[in-house]
Scaffold this motif. Structure first.
Motif: not given
Length: 160
Positions: A24-25, A27, A29-30, A61-62, A64-66, A68-69
């Protein structure tokens, strides 16, 4: 009213494996997998509870990634849990005031430390915890119900 709170990392999204291509951390991560059975379980629980909320501790940052995921995996449509029930905080103790404000009656987290702060939540579930984390906070084990899978958790939640 029955209101469920669910952590994301380690409960919905598989824990990060820094050596994996799908960490998840990293490139990709999706491509980080979901925890087995989580989508079906949460879809079923969304009908069994008055409200289901996601409550996650992470940095910006996490967060935002979450987001997006969850979008990439069509989480909100597949589970019936709307984006308006997604809550983020920056520290583990900060989950407690969120749980209190939302009136959560049940909470699922993979961190015993977090569950120890949630004194306003009568039903707390420790999901697939790491042994070292349990050892560090073992004094709080009597106030939680330990579960190892989503099917086991669904059965436990339907009983409470």
């Amino acid at each position: 009213m029955r209101r469920l709170g669910v952590d994301i990392g380690g409960v919905i999204i598989e824990p990060a494996d820094d050596d994996a291509d799908t960490s998840f951390f990293g490139r990709n991560y999706l491509r980080t997998p979901s925890v087995a059975g989580v989508f079906d379980a949460l879809a079923a629980l969304a009908g069994a509870f008055d409200e289901v909320h996601l409550v996650s501790k992470c940095g910006e940052a996490t967060e935002q990634r979450t987001r997006e995921w969850l979008s990439h995996h069509d989480f909100h449509r597949l589970t019936g849990i709307p984006t308006s029930r997604l809550h983020f905080c920056r520290t583990r103790p900060a989950k407690a005031p969120i749980a209190r404000r939302l009136g959560l009656t049940h909470f699922v987290d993979d961190k015993l430390e977090v569950l120890s702060y949630l004194d306003s939540v009568p039903h707390r579930y420790l999901f697939r915890p790491r042994p070292a984390e349990v050892a560090a906070h073992a004094a709080h084990l009597p106030v939680v119900h330990r579960v190892e899978s989503w099917p086991e958790l669904v059965t436990a939640l339907r009983g409470n």
